[in-house]
Design a protein around this motif. Structure first.
Motif, PDB file in Angstrom:
ATOM      1  N   LYS A 169       0.844  -1.543  -0.132  1.00 52.00           N
ATOM      2  CA  LYS A 169       0.170   0.105   0.086  1.00 52.00           C
ATOM      3  C   LYS A 169       1.010   0.998   0.323  1.00 52.00           C
ATOM      4  CE  LYS A 169      -3.788  -2.091   0.433  1.00 52.00           C
ATOM      5  NZ  LYS A 169      -5.092  -2.621  -0.713  1.00 52.00           N
ATOM      6  N   ALA A 170       1.660   1.043   0.904  1.00 51.00           N
ATOM      7  CA  ALA A 170       2.755   2.509   0.735  1.00 51.00           C
ATOM      8  C   ALA A 170       3.381   2.779  -0.582  1.00 51.00           C
ATOM      9  CB  ALA A 170       3.878   1.921   1.890  1.00 51.00           C
ATOM     10  N   PHE A 171       3.958   2.066  -1.191  1.00 49.95           N
ATOM     11  CA  PHE A 171       4.539   1.729  -2.446  1.00 49.95           C
ATOM     12  C   PHE A 171       3.419   0.940  -3.579  1.00 49.95           C
ATOM     13  CE2 PHE A 171       7.608   1.537   1.220  1.00 49.95           C
ATOM     14  CZ  PHE A 171       8.729   2.731   0.610  1.00 49.95           C
ATOM     15  N   GLY A 172       2.456   1.209  -3.928  1.00 50.16           N
ATOM     16  CA  GLY A 172       1.865   0.456  -4.370  1.00 50.16           C
ATOM     17  C   GLY A 172       2.885   0.616  -5.965  1.00 50.16           C
ATOM     18  N   ASP A 173       2.508   1.163  -6.808  1.00 49.21           N
ATOM     19  CA  ASP A 173       2.532   0.700  -8.053  1.00 49.21           C
ATOM     20  C   ASP A 173       4.028   0.340  -8.388  1.00 49.21           C
ATOM     21  OD1 ASP A 173       1.569   3.431  -8.612  1.00 49.21           O
ATOM     22  OD2 ASP A 173       2.979   4.949  -8.534  1.00 49.21           O
ATOM     23  N   PHE A 174       4.998  -0.207  -7.937  1.00 49.63           N
ATOM     24  CA  PHE A 174       6.107  -0.948  -7.403  1.00 49.63           C
ATOM     25  C   PHE A 174       5.283  -2.412  -7.648  1.00 49.63           C
ATOM     26  CE2 PHE A 174       9.045  -3.959  -5.378  1.00 49.63           C
ATOM     27  CZ  PHE A 174      10.201  -4.083  -6.456  1.00 49.63           C
ATOM     28  N   PHE A 175       4.969  -2.580  -6.152  1.00 48.49           N
ATOM     29  CA  PHE A 175       4.058  -4.037  -6.048  1.00 48.49           C
ATOM     30  C   PHE A 175       3.110  -4.133  -6.964  1.00 48.49           C
ATOM     31  CE2 PHE A 175       6.052  -2.819  -1.816  1.00 48.49           C
ATOM     32  CZ  PHE A 175       6.840  -4.363  -1.327  1.00 48.49           C
ATOM     33  N   GLU A 176       1.674  -3.789  -7.199  1.00 47.91           N
ATOM     34  CA  GLU A 176       1.082  -3.774  -8.561  1.00 47.91           C
ATOM     35  C   GLU A 176       2.103  -4.280  -9.963  1.00 47.91           C
ATOM     36  OE1 GLU A 176      -2.719  -1.579 -10.843  1.00 47.91           O
ATOM     37  OE2 GLU A 176      -1.637  -0.617  -9.462  1.00 47.91           O
ATOM     38  N   LYS A 177       3.344  -3.653  -9.759  1.00 44.75           N
ATOM     39  CA  LYS A 177       3.950  -4.210 -11.241  1.00 44.75           C
ATOM     40  C   LYS A 177       3.804  -5.710 -10.968  1.00 44.75           C
ATOM     41  CE  LYS A 177       5.554   0.072 -12.946  1.00 44.75           C
ATOM     42  NZ  LYS A 177       6.965   0.899 -13.125  1.00 44.75           N
ATOM     43  N   ILE A 178       4.809  -6.225 -10.030  1.00 45.09           N
ATOM     44  CA  ILE A 178       5.462  -7.782  -9.705  1.00 45.09           C
ATOM     45  C   ILE A 178       4.344  -8.451  -9.184  1.00 45.09           C
ATOM     46  CG2 ILE A 178       7.510  -6.935  -9.428  1.00 45.09           C
ATOM     47  CD1 ILE A 178       7.208  -7.103  -6.179  1.00 45.09           C
ATOM     48  N   ASP A 179       2.879  -7.668  -9.340  1.00 51.68           N
ATOM     49  CA  ASP A 179       1.810  -8.759  -9.195  1.00 51.68           C
ATOM     50  C   ASP A 179       2.074  -9.561  -7.163  1.00 51.68           C
ATOM     51  OD1 ASP A 179      -0.794  -9.539  -8.927  1.00 51.68           O
ATOM     52  OD2 ASP A 179      -0.363 -11.490 -10.460  1.00 51.68           O
ATOM     53  N   ALA A 180       2.186  -8.299  -6.543  1.00 51.23           N
ATOM     54  CA  ALA A 180       2.679  -9.392  -4.873  1.00 51.23           C
ATOM     55  C   ALA A 180       2.608  -7.842  -3.859  1.00 51.23           C
ATOM     56  CB  ALA A 180       3.981  -9.573  -5.073  1.00 51.23           C
ATOM     57  N   LYS A 181       2.355  -8.804  -2.507  1.00 45.19           N
ATOM     58  CA  LYS A 181       1.417  -8.214  -1.408  1.00 45.19           C
ATOM     59  C   LYS A 181       2.345  -8.274  -0.148  1.00 45.19           C
ATOM     60  CE  LYS A 181      -3.023  -7.879  -2.051  1.00 45.19           C
ATOM     61  NZ  LYS A 181      -4.448  -8.553  -1.862  1.00 45.19           N
ATOM     62  N   LEU A 182       3.054  -7.453   0.098  1.00 49.30           N
ATOM     63  CA  LEU A 182       3.934  -7.549   1.057  1.00 49.30           C
ATOM     64  C   LEU A 182       3.864  -6.588   2.679  1.00 49.30           C
ATOM     65  CD1 LEU A 182       6.999  -8.570   2.043  1.00 49.30           C
ATOM     66  CD2 LEU A 182       7.969  -6.009   1.285  1.00 49.30           C
ATOM     67  N   LEU A 183       3.646  -7.719   3.887  1.00 47.83           N
ATOM     68  CA  LEU A 183       3.260  -6.982   5.032  1.00 47.83           C
ATOM     69  C   LEU A 183       4.165  -7.054   6.108  1.00 47.83           C
ATOM     70  CD1 LEU A 183       0.588  -6.374   7.203  1.00 47.83           C
ATOM     71  CD2 LEU A 183       0.319  -8.669   7.154  1.00 47.83           C
ATOM     72  N   SER A 184       4.750  -6.574   7.025  1.00 45.56           N
ATOM     73  CA  SER A 184       5.624  -6.792   8.247  1.00 45.56           C
ATOM     74  C   SER A 184       4.934  -6.573   9.144  1.00 45.56           C
ATOM     75  CB  SER A 184       6.992  -5.706   7.787  1.00 45.56           C
ATOM     76  OG  SER A 184       7.558  -6.533   6.224  1.00 45.56           O
ATOM     77  N   GLY A 185       5.450  -6.650  10.595  1.00 48.96           N
ATOM     78  CA  GLY A 185       5.040  -6.138  11.709  1.00 48.96           C
ATOM     79  C   GLY A 185       5.887  -6.830  12.674  1.00 48.96           C
ATOM     80  N   VAL A 186       5.959  -6.109  14.104  1.00 52.81           N
ATOM     81  CA  VAL A 186       6.091  -6.100  15.245  1.00 52.81           C
ATOM     82  C   VAL A 186       5.500  -6.189  16.461  1.00 52.81           C
ATOM     83  CG1 VAL A 186       7.227  -3.837  15.294  1.00 52.81           C
ATOM     84  CG2 VAL A 186       9.038  -5.308  16.133  1.00 52.81           C
TER      85      VAL A 186
END
Length: 853
Positions: free
Chosen positions: A457-474
């Protein structure tokens, strides 16, 4: 109802599923409700339930209200794969996939993503700090380990209760449920009134500010635990004394006559195991239930999709609670403060939960010390010895002599119901030392903070191009315990609080392939807790969806459970046995110098047999059997560990009339956290150790938290079917199979599986039968299963039960009435050994709702 009737029920349901006449309206409804349903708990992000990478179940409020259960929380018993055990009418425990117990520290319970556990237990007090029925939107359940994403000891599963947001759900709702239980002379009570009152108020002042408040009260009379099965039936087998003649008689729900309250007496040349008399739970317990809870929340939306909430919850609990002993919770309070901010890119959350056990007490300790309050153990056994010998001299038989000796030794005993008894009881339940009193006095706090970021969501264009999602938590968590001198001590700084901290972090990546038909995911998590090295938890998932209505899933993941506060730090004196936490800081030196109670018990029994039947002196018998005694092979605590593999299918077929959800899993466990009893002889002379361990007076006895050496494997599966006949009738059927596969290196410390092999339920619901009239009936069956605990072990009998309800909505007044009952045929059953017999509960619920404020 037996298994054949249940199979007939399922057959009829499946036969009906084969019908193909369906309306367009029904098809659209199925598509809307099942294909487009969204869940958030499985991946910690919003996703379509059909494409969830792991098994996830959900119970929506609207559906639960159509079932016969009096509350949504209790309706979870009808959800696929869920097992509910009932230590008390006011305390129900959720579990999935085996290894259940009445304090289920392996199953996490959240409310809007916030853990609602009692800190010192590491597990929730049922729904005491949860939401009331009027505020619950739905409950999502992950059956199986959820440790990779949540890291909060959820190796058996996790439930997330989601409440209604005040921006979307406004208005006033009031519910009064009045019922009756103890019908039909199933126990010592005549019929008793059960009452539950719920209130919800929610108001959005504008598009930016909203407020919500809830309150709930529950009152009634608990189910009665009065199992009189003898737990020591063979203690005097070598003398031929059994049943009512057994002087070591120890009934399940009688306390003060357990192993710590028994002594071997040499009477006229024979060794007899004799127990003090004790008290039944029905004599010493308060079965009244008075539970209260409330919460308030302020909600702020500075701009669309951004929300800040500040909430406060409180609960006051008066009920019965079961662990290794049965407890009465009185004026037990929980409070929770939480702050949450989230938007599509990130979420931050912090909360603190405080716990105060109030005036609660341990029933076993109360019974033990009620006996000792009028006569010490040494005095009582001396009087017993004298009275027995006098009775034998007077010509009494052995069995009669034991009865005479008990009657004479019990003279002066406090009698339940008398003023003297009640005064002594009040005195003992206020003494915070289980060697002489019964009070449970614990004050603790849990502080938790966490953050999540959606990189896609923070870098929507990049992840939309690679058709992926990335989530991190602490996340970070700290348990803070106030030492009370009995239950907990600080072994390093006596005047300071105990602290126990955990930190964790994870990253999850998912990517779609083949035109979004294949979704692969990977998660890696790291957790670090005080006293332990960092542990890494991976998860790998795959979902294949050849079309929207057909979805296949597979996953592999690991999970860790770190010891709870009680398992790590406990320091309890109880009946001459000290229960000690398994961290080295608490039990340094005990493991290395102790001998197992199991071997000591065997040694003592062999000595008694040789004295009673083989004519040996006690010294000769001790010398003959001394090699039976075994050194304690266990050591300090390590985290539990599980490996889990799962496959599943979710789909809609038969012209979109039939929803199918199936799963199969295989788990392996090691390092189960368990308890071992051991003793250190009060001598350093090796030659005197056997003699010291024959007598309780010359040894120091311990119950230690440690890890089982066993490796345990279990597997199972579940099948859920939902079929909508037409706009009026819907049928649900769930079948769960749970099997303990094998146990390698079995050492007897592994936790009890405590789960029925087969659990099946079926529900038939009808709505708008006539105008706004609806009804449902639910039948459930589970087979018998072995139950293992420190309180009692044995077999829980199979049972079946039925719930039913009819409801009607008065549209003009906004009132919904529901007349229903659980276990409507009033066939009493027990869900766990040592727990109560559960009968029918019949109720009338009135709910008034308005969206106008």
């Amino acid at each position: 109802m037996n298994q054949k009737l249940y199979l007939l029920f399922i057959f009829i349901s499946l036969k009906s599923f084969s019908q193909t006449e369906n309306s367009k309206t029904k098809q659209d409804s199925i598509k809307k409700e099942e294909l487009n349903e969204v869940v958030i708990t499985a991946s910690r992000r919003s996703e379509n339930i059909m494409r969830s990478p792991i098994s996830i179940e959900q119970l929506k409020s609207a559906e639960a209200k159509k079932m016969g259960s009096p509350s949504i929380y209790e309706a979870l018993e009808n959800v696929k794969g869920v097992q509910i055990i009932t230590p008390s009418l006011g305390f129900k425990v959720i579990n999935t996939r085996g290894f259940a117990n009445s304090t289920n520290v392996r199953f996490a319970q959240l409310v809007d993503g916030i853990d609602n556990q009692a800190p010192h237990l590491g597990a929730p007090i049922a729904n005491a700090l949860g939401a009331n029925d009027l505020d619950i939107d739905k409950i999502e359940i992950i059956p199986g380990t959820a440790a990779a994403l949540y890291g909060m000891n959820a190796i058996n599963g996790l439930a997330n209760i989601q409440t209604k947001n005040p921006f979307e759900y406004q208005g006033v709702s009031i519910q009064q449920l009045t019922g009756v239980n103890h019908v039909g002379n199933i126990d010592r009570f005549s019929p008793k009134i059960y009452s539950q009152f719920n209130l919800r108020f929610a108001k959005a002042f504008n598009e930016k500010f909203a407020f919500k408040a809830n309150a709930s009260t529950t009152g009634g009379t608990d189910w009665v635990a009065d199992d009189r099965t003898d737990l020591a039936p063979n203690a005097n087998a070598s003398t031929g004394l059994f049943g009512a003649d057994n002087p070591a008689y120890d009934e399940v729900n009688g306390y003060g006559n357990e192993s710590a309250n028994r002594k071997t007496l040499n009477l006229n040349g024979k060794n007899y195991v004799v127990a003090r008399t004790g008290y039944r739970e029905t004599d010493i317990s308060d079965y009244g239930i008075k539970n209260y809870k409330a919460d308030v929340g302020l909600y702020f939306r500075p701009k669309p999709e951004n929300e800040l909430s500040v909430t406060y919850k409180t609960a006051l609990i008066n009920t019965i609670y079961q662990r290794s002993n049965r407890f009465r919770l009185d004026n037990y309070t929980l409070n929770q403060f939480a702050v949450d901010f989230h938007n599509p890119i990130f979420q931050v959350k912090a909360y603190a939960t405080t716990e105060n056990t109030g005036d609660s007490y341990n029933m076993r300790s109360l019974a033990e010390n009620m006996d000792r309050a009028y006569k010490s153990d040494d005095k009582w056994f001396a009087d017993y010895t004298t009275a027995y010998k006098n009775a034998i001299t007077g010509g009494a038989t052995v069995a009669d002599a034991h009865r005479i000796a008990r009657t004479q030794s019990d003279q002066g005993r406090f009698i339940p119901g008398t003023e003297a008894y009640e005064n002594k009881k009040e005195e003992l339940i206020d003494i915070n030392n289980w060697d002489i009193g019964a009070a449970l006095r614990v004050k603790s706090t849990l502080v938790h903070g966490e953050g999540l970021i959606n990189w896609d969501k923070a870098f929507g264009d990049f992840f939309e191009k690679i058709d992926a999602k990335l989530l991190s938590g602490v996340d970070y968590r700290n348990y803070i315990i106030v030492p009370d001198g009995n239950y907990f001590i600080n072994p390093v700084h006596a005047d300071e609080n105990l602290t126990y901290q955990k930190t964790g972090a994870f990253t999850q990546v998912t990517k779609d392939f083949f035109s979004d038909k294949l979704r692969l995911g990977a998660t890696v998590r790291m957790d670090k807790a005080d006293y332990f090295d960092a542990k890494f938890t991976p998860q790998f998932t795959a979902v294949y969806s050849p079309k929207e209505s057909l979805n296949f899933r597979a996953s592999y993941q690991n999970g860790y459970r770190f010891p709870s506060i009680f398992e790590g730090f406990s320091n309890v004196n109880s009946g001459g046995v000290k229960r000690v936490g398994g961290l080295r800081i608490m039990s340094d030196g005990i493991f290395e110098n102790s001998f197992t109670k199991a071997s000591i018990d065997k040694f003592q029994a062999q000595v008694n047999t040789d004295v009673n039947t083989n004519g040996l002196t006690q010294a000769q018998a001790i010398e003959k059997n001394k090699n039976t005694i075994q050194k304690n092979p266990y050591t300090y605590l390590e985290p539990e560990f599980v490996k889990s593999f799962e496959v599943g299918f979710r789909g809609i077929t038969l012209n979109r009339n039939l929803f199918i959800d199936a799963d199969f899993y295989y788990n392996s466990y090691k390092n189960f956290i368990a308890q071992v009893e051991a003793s250190i002889p009060n001598t350093t002379d090796p030659n005197q150790i056997p003699t010291a361990l024959y007598s309780k007076n010359t040894q120091s006895r311990y119950r230690l938290w440690t890890n089982s050496k066993s490796k345990i494997y279990n597997y199972g599966g579940s099948l859920g079917l939902k079929y909508r006949f037409d706009e009026m009738f819907t049928a649900l059927t769930n079948l769960t199979y749970t099997k303990l596969d094998r146990t390698d290196d079995k050492d007897g410390l592994e936790d009890g599986f405590n789960t029925p092999e087969f659990n099946v339920n079926g529900t038939l619901m009808a709505q708008n039968i006539w105008k706004n009239l609806g009804a449902s009936v639910t039948a459930r069956y589970q087979n018998n299963f072995d139950y293992v605990s420190f309180l009692v072990s044995g077999t829980v009998p199979a049972y079946w039960t039925m719930d039913a309800q009819v409801n009607y909505y008065f549209k003009k007044s906004g009132i919904t009435t529901k007349l229903g009952g659980t276990n409507v045929l009033n066939k009493s059953y027990t869900s766990i050994l040592g727990g109560p017999s559960i009968g029918g509960l019949y109720y009338l619920s009135l709910v008034w709702e308005t969206n106008k404020i």
